[in-house]
Design a protein around this motif. Structure first.
Motif, PDB file in Angstrom:
ATOM      1  N   PHE A  70      -0.132  31.435  58.099  1.00  0.00           N
ATOM      2  CA  PHE A  70      -0.732  30.224  58.228  1.00  0.00           C
ATOM      3  C   PHE A  70      -1.887  29.663  57.409  1.00  0.00           C
ATOM      4  O   PHE A  70      -2.228  28.584  57.094  1.00  0.00           O
ATOM      5  CB  PHE A  70      -0.768  29.957  59.803  1.00  0.00           C
ATOM      6  N   ALA A  71      -2.860  30.726  57.683  1.00  0.00           N
ATOM      7  CA  ALA A  71      -4.163  30.639  57.024  1.00  0.00           C
ATOM      8  C   ALA A  71      -4.017  30.172  55.367  1.00  0.00           C
ATOM      9  O   ALA A  71      -4.679  29.056  55.090  1.00  0.00           O
ATOM     10  CB  ALA A  71      -5.044  31.569  56.998  1.00  0.00           C
ATOM     11  N   GLN A  72      -3.106  30.806  55.008  1.00  0.00           N
ATOM     12  CA  GLN A  72      -2.891  30.408  53.360  1.00  0.00           C
ATOM     13  C   GLN A  72      -2.025  29.281  53.324  1.00  0.00           C
ATOM     14  O   GLN A  72      -2.397  28.298  52.536  1.00  0.00           O
ATOM     15  CB  GLN A  72      -2.141  31.602  52.772  1.00  0.00           C
ATOM     16  N   ALA A  73      -1.226  28.908  54.172  1.00  0.00           N
ATOM     17  CA  ALA A  73      -0.685  27.291  54.192  1.00  0.00           C
ATOM     18  C   ALA A  73      -1.639  26.468  54.172  1.00  0.00           C
ATOM     19  O   ALA A  73      -1.595  25.294  53.803  1.00  0.00           O
ATOM     20  CB  ALA A  73       0.470  27.579  55.076  1.00  0.00           C
ATOM     21  N   PHE A  74      -2.481  26.428  55.331  1.00  0.00           N
ATOM     22  CA  PHE A  74      -3.384  25.822  55.685  1.00  0.00           C
ATOM     23  C   PHE A  74      -4.507  25.389  54.541  1.00  0.00           C
ATOM     24  O   PHE A  74      -5.048  24.484  54.142  1.00  0.00           O
ATOM     25  CB  PHE A  74      -4.182  26.149  56.912  1.00  0.00           C
ATOM     26  N   GLY A  75      -4.969  26.582  53.681  1.00  0.00           N
ATOM     27  CA  GLY A  75      -5.717  26.529  52.651  1.00  0.00           C
ATOM     28  C   GLY A  75      -5.215  25.555  51.632  1.00  0.00           C
ATOM     29  O   GLY A  75      -5.928  24.917  51.032  1.00  0.00           O
ATOM     30  N   PHE A  76      -3.912  25.760  51.446  1.00  0.00           N
ATOM     31  CA  PHE A  76      -3.053  25.083  50.409  1.00  0.00           C
ATOM     32  C   PHE A  76      -3.254  23.542  50.836  1.00  0.00           C
ATOM     33  O   PHE A  76      -3.633  22.815  49.987  1.00  0.00           O
ATOM     34  CB  PHE A  76      -1.661  25.522  50.198  1.00  0.00           C
ATOM     35  N   MET A  77      -3.229  23.161  52.280  1.00  0.00           N
ATOM     36  CA  MET A  77      -2.983  21.805  52.452  1.00  0.00           C
ATOM     37  C   MET A  77      -4.456  21.243  52.120  1.00  0.00           C
ATOM     38  O   MET A  77      -4.628  20.137  52.062  1.00  0.00           O
ATOM     39  CB  MET A  77      -2.501  21.635  53.948  1.00  0.00           C
ATOM     40  N   THR A  78      -5.398  22.129  52.642  1.00  0.00           N
ATOM     41  CA  THR A  78      -7.058  21.430  52.525  1.00  0.00           C
ATOM     42  C   THR A  78      -7.339  21.325  51.063  1.00  0.00           C
ATOM     43  O   THR A  78      -7.691  20.377  50.612  1.00  0.00           O
ATOM     44  CB  THR A  78      -7.851  22.799  52.927  1.00  0.00           C
ATOM     45  N   GLN A  79      -6.788  22.327  50.176  1.00  0.00           N
ATOM     46  CA  GLN A  79      -7.035  21.986  48.698  1.00  0.00           C
ATOM     47  C   GLN A  79      -6.428  20.736  48.140  1.00  0.00           C
ATOM     48  O   GLN A  79      -6.937  19.915  47.518  1.00  0.00           O
ATOM     49  CB  GLN A  79      -6.699  23.290  47.991  1.00  0.00           C
ATOM     50  N   LEU A  80      -5.053  20.611  48.548  1.00  0.00           N
ATOM     51  CA  LEU A  80      -4.339  19.307  47.993  1.00  0.00           C
ATOM     52  C   LEU A  80      -4.926  18.076  48.640  1.00  0.00           C
ATOM     53  O   LEU A  80      -4.853  17.212  48.280  1.00  0.00           O
ATOM     54  CB  LEU A  80      -2.765  19.542  48.467  1.00  0.00           C
ATOM     55  N   ALA A  81      -5.238  18.115  50.058  1.00  0.00           N
ATOM     56  CA  ALA A  81      -6.013  17.068  50.801  1.00  0.00           C
ATOM     57  C   ALA A  81      -6.905  16.518  49.933  1.00  0.00           C
ATOM     58  O   ALA A  81      -7.211  15.304  49.949  1.00  0.00           O
ATOM     59  CB  ALA A  81      -6.129  17.333  52.215  1.00  0.00           C
ATOM     60  N   LEU A  82      -8.067  17.433  49.728  1.00  0.00           N
ATOM     61  CA  LEU A  82      -9.073  16.998  48.793  1.00  0.00           C
ATOM     62  C   LEU A  82      -8.822  16.205  47.589  1.00  0.00           C
ATOM     63  O   LEU A  82      -9.472  15.320  47.286  1.00  0.00           O
ATOM     64  CB  LEU A  82     -10.214  18.085  48.792  1.00  0.00           C
ATOM     65  N   ALA A  83      -8.001  16.865  46.802  1.00  0.00           N
ATOM     66  CA  ALA A  83      -7.568  16.372  45.569  1.00  0.00           C
ATOM     67  C   ALA A  83      -6.916  15.066  45.807  1.00  0.00           C
ATOM     68  O   ALA A  83      -6.919  14.131  44.987  1.00  0.00           O
ATOM     69  CB  ALA A  83      -6.572  17.277  44.866  1.00  0.00           C
ATOM     70  N   ALA A  84      -6.045  15.031  46.921  1.00  0.00           N
ATOM     71  CA  ALA A  84      -5.295  13.727  47.169  1.00  0.00           C
ATOM     72  C   ALA A  84      -6.172  12.608  47.376  1.00  0.00           C
ATOM     73  O   ALA A  84      -6.103  11.422  47.056  1.00  0.00           O
ATOM     74  CB  ALA A  84      -4.320  13.847  48.048  1.00  0.00           C
ATOM     75  N   GLU A  85      -7.342  12.738  48.258  1.00  0.00           N
ATOM     76  CA  GLU A  85      -8.001  11.754  48.823  1.00  0.00           C
ATOM     77  C   GLU A  85      -9.090  11.300  47.659  1.00  0.00           C
ATOM     78  O   GLU A  85      -9.122  10.105  47.428  1.00  0.00           O
ATOM     79  CB  GLU A  85      -8.921  12.387  49.496  1.00  0.00           C
TER      80      GLU A  85
END
Length: 101
Positions: A38-53
């Motif tokens: 889960f931590a790695q999945a959430f880390g992925f989502m965090t990185q992609l969310a920052l780029a998406a924003e």
């Protein structure tokens, strides 16, 4: 920004394993990504969310434990655009980097 037809989008995704085009809602591209936990999945989502924003282009996604399902579409063109292809490429790079660690 222009809408890509499904066949052109599929051609552009040919070098990205696991990504598929669907002819729903004018066209979407999708991928299921699996991570170590889960931590790695959430880390992925965090990185992609920052780029998406920064790009003002936000994915639709669903997360359960180590899995993230992503759907990309461009509402401004009612289908798939190059913005979606670029976001898919970025998501793939982040996924590969995290999976290698």
């Amino acid at each position: 920004m222009t809408r890509l037809d499904i066949s052109r989008a599929a051609e552009l995704l040919a070098d990205l394993p696991g990504w598929r085009c669907e002819d729903v809602r004018g066209g979407v591209i999708k991928r299921e990504l699996v991570f170590a936990d889960f931590a790695q999945a959430f880390g992925f989502m965090t990185q992609l969310a920052l780029a998406a924003e920064k790009r003002n282009h936000h994915p639709e996604w669903f997360n359960v434990y180590n899995r993230v399902d992503i759907t990309l579409t461009t509402h401004d063109v009612d289908g798939i655009s190059m913005r979606d292809i670029e976001m898919a490429r970025l998501a793939e790079r982040i996924h590969q980097a995290l999976s290698a660690s």
